[in-house]
Every structure is written in C-alpha cells, then in structure tokens.
Design a protein around this motif. Structure first.
Motif, short mmCIF file in Angstrom:
data_model
loop_
_atom_site.label_atom_id
_atom_site.label_comp_id
_atom_site.label_asym_id
_atom_site.label_seq_id
_atom_site.Cartn_x
_atom_site.Cartn_y
_atom_site.Cartn_z
N ILE A 108 0.85 -1.19 0.00
CA ILE A 108 0.00 0.00 0.00
C ILE A 108 0.89 1.23 0.00
O ILE A 108 1.81 1.34 0.81
CB ILE A 108 -0.92 0.03 1.25
CG1 ILE A 108 -1.67 -1.29 1.43
CG2 ILE A 108 -1.86 1.23 1.20
CD1 ILE A 108 -2.61 -1.66 0.34
N TYR A 109 0.60 2.16 -0.89
CA TYR A 109 1.28 3.45 -0.94
C TYR A 109 0.20 4.52 -0.86
O TYR A 109 -0.91 4.32 -1.36
CB TYR A 109 2.07 3.61 -2.24
CG TYR A 109 3.15 2.58 -2.40
CD1 TYR A 109 4.42 2.79 -1.91
CD2 TYR A 109 2.88 1.37 -3.04
CE1 TYR A 109 5.41 1.83 -2.05
CE2 TYR A 109 3.86 0.41 -3.18
CZ TYR A 109 5.12 0.64 -2.68
OH TYR A 109 6.09 -0.32 -2.82
N ILE A 110 0.53 5.64 -0.25
CA ILE A 110 -0.45 6.72 -0.21
C ILE A 110 0.18 8.01 -0.72
O ILE A 110 1.39 8.21 -0.62
CB ILE A 110 -1.08 6.92 1.18
CG1 ILE A 110 -0.02 7.15 2.25
CG2 ILE A 110 -1.96 5.75 1.55
CD1 ILE A 110 -0.60 7.44 3.63
N TYR A 111 -0.68 8.85 -1.26
CA TYR A 111 -0.25 10.14 -1.80
C TYR A 111 -1.03 11.23 -1.06
O TYR A 111 -2.25 11.18 -0.99
CB TYR A 111 -0.53 10.21 -3.30
CG TYR A 111 -0.11 11.52 -3.93
CD1 TYR A 111 1.22 11.75 -4.24
CD2 TYR A 111 -1.04 12.51 -4.20
CE1 TYR A 111 1.62 12.95 -4.81
CE2 TYR A 111 -0.65 13.70 -4.77
CZ TYR A 111 0.68 13.92 -5.07
OH TYR A 111 1.07 15.11 -5.63
N GLN A 112 -0.30 12.20 -0.53
CA GLN A 112 -0.90 13.30 0.21
C GLN A 112 -0.55 14.59 -0.51
O GLN A 112 0.60 15.01 -0.51
CB GLN A 112 -0.38 13.33 1.65
CG GLN A 112 -0.91 14.48 2.48
CD GLN A 112 -2.41 14.42 2.66
OE1 GLN A 112 -2.98 13.36 2.95
NE2 GLN A 112 -3.06 15.54 2.49
N ALA A 113 -1.53 15.21 -1.14
CA ALA A 113 -1.27 16.43 -1.92
C ALA A 113 -1.24 17.68 -1.04
O ALA A 113 -0.60 18.66 -1.39
CB ALA A 113 -2.32 16.59 -3.01
#
Length: 160
Positions: A108-113
């Motif tokens: 799992i990877y997450i992206y936080q803009a």
C-alpha cells in the motif's frame, strides 16, 4: 513477482482524482481505478484499463451499510489482481480498498497532496509502505518513509 497492476484508489473530488490521473499517465503497468460515483466524472478513462465504482457514501456512520458493502466490493475487485499494488489518494473512498489490499498482502502506498494529512491518509499511513507528498515539512508521526515533492506528474513508479 513483479507488480503488473497498479490499483489507484481515489476519493470523489477532482483534487483526489486528478492526482490519480496524473500518476496513472506515467505508470507502466495495467491501471485500475476505484472511486465512488462522485469521482467517476473526473476519471480520465483513457488512462485506466478498468474503472470500478464502489457504493460508499460520505458520512460513514450515517451510511454504515454502504461503508460495509464497499469492503465486500473492494474484496471482489482486488482479488482479481494477483500481482498488484495499491496507491491511495485520500478521502473515505480509499479506506476500504486499501485495508482489503493490506489484508490480502498487497503493498500500500499513499499520496498526500495537501500540507495537512487528511483523516483517511492518517489512518492508512499505518499500513502503507511509503507516503508520497507534494509538499515539504509534513509531520509524520508514524515513522513511515516520506518522499517529499512528488507531484502527480512524477514518474512515481521509479520510487516504489
């Protein structure tokens, strides 16, 4: 086994979906999108081999049945892709597929803009391999690897 499918999980707002569109453009794998009915109109369908709409609704506690149903829908979708990773882009839509993926042994990877970590990503950072951020100086209390200044237009596949 090398990853052959990237499952993008994006909330129903344009900001979440546009980030997923940007990363999908650079992905060299099969691209699958999971979103809700609100996000479908922002998905660039040319970038994704499949787009799945799960029946989750906002106000999770008020709509608990749809939240629970979205876990079953996510299980069915994610089970089809043996060698896959999941990249979440925040919002409540990303929670069920990411948790199901984690239970099934997916990375799992997450992206936080944004500068401030949202509730969904704050929960999911506990099970993620890495967090990509578009900003600098995001405080990460969970001790995960943070890759800063990764824009949605980056070739993120080299960072996995």
């Amino acid at each position: 086994m090398k990853n052959s499918t990237t499952i993008f999980v994006s909330g129903g707002t344009a900001g979440h979906v546009f980030s997923a569109n940007g990363m999908a453009y650079y992905s060299k794998t099969r691209n699958i999108m999971i979103t809700d009915a609100r996000g479908e109109k922002f998905v660039n369908k040319e970038l994704f081999d499949e787009v799945h709409i799960i029946s989750i609704k906002n106000k999770i506690f008020k709509n608990f049945f749809s939240f629970l149903k979205s876990f079953f829908e996510s299980w069915k979708i994610i089970s089809k892709y043996k060698s896959s990773i999941i990249v979440g882009f925040g919002a409540y839509v990303s929670v069920p597929p990411s948790i199901i993926g984690w239970v099934r042994g997916k990375k799992i990877y997450i992206y936080q803009a944004d500068q401030i970590i949202g509730r969904a990503n704050n929960l999911l950072v506990r099970i993620s391999q890495k967090m990509f951020t578009a900003s600098f100086n995001i405080k990460n209390k969970k001790g995960k690897v943070i890759l800063e200044n990764v824009t949605a237009n980056s070739n993120f596949s080299t960072l996995l």
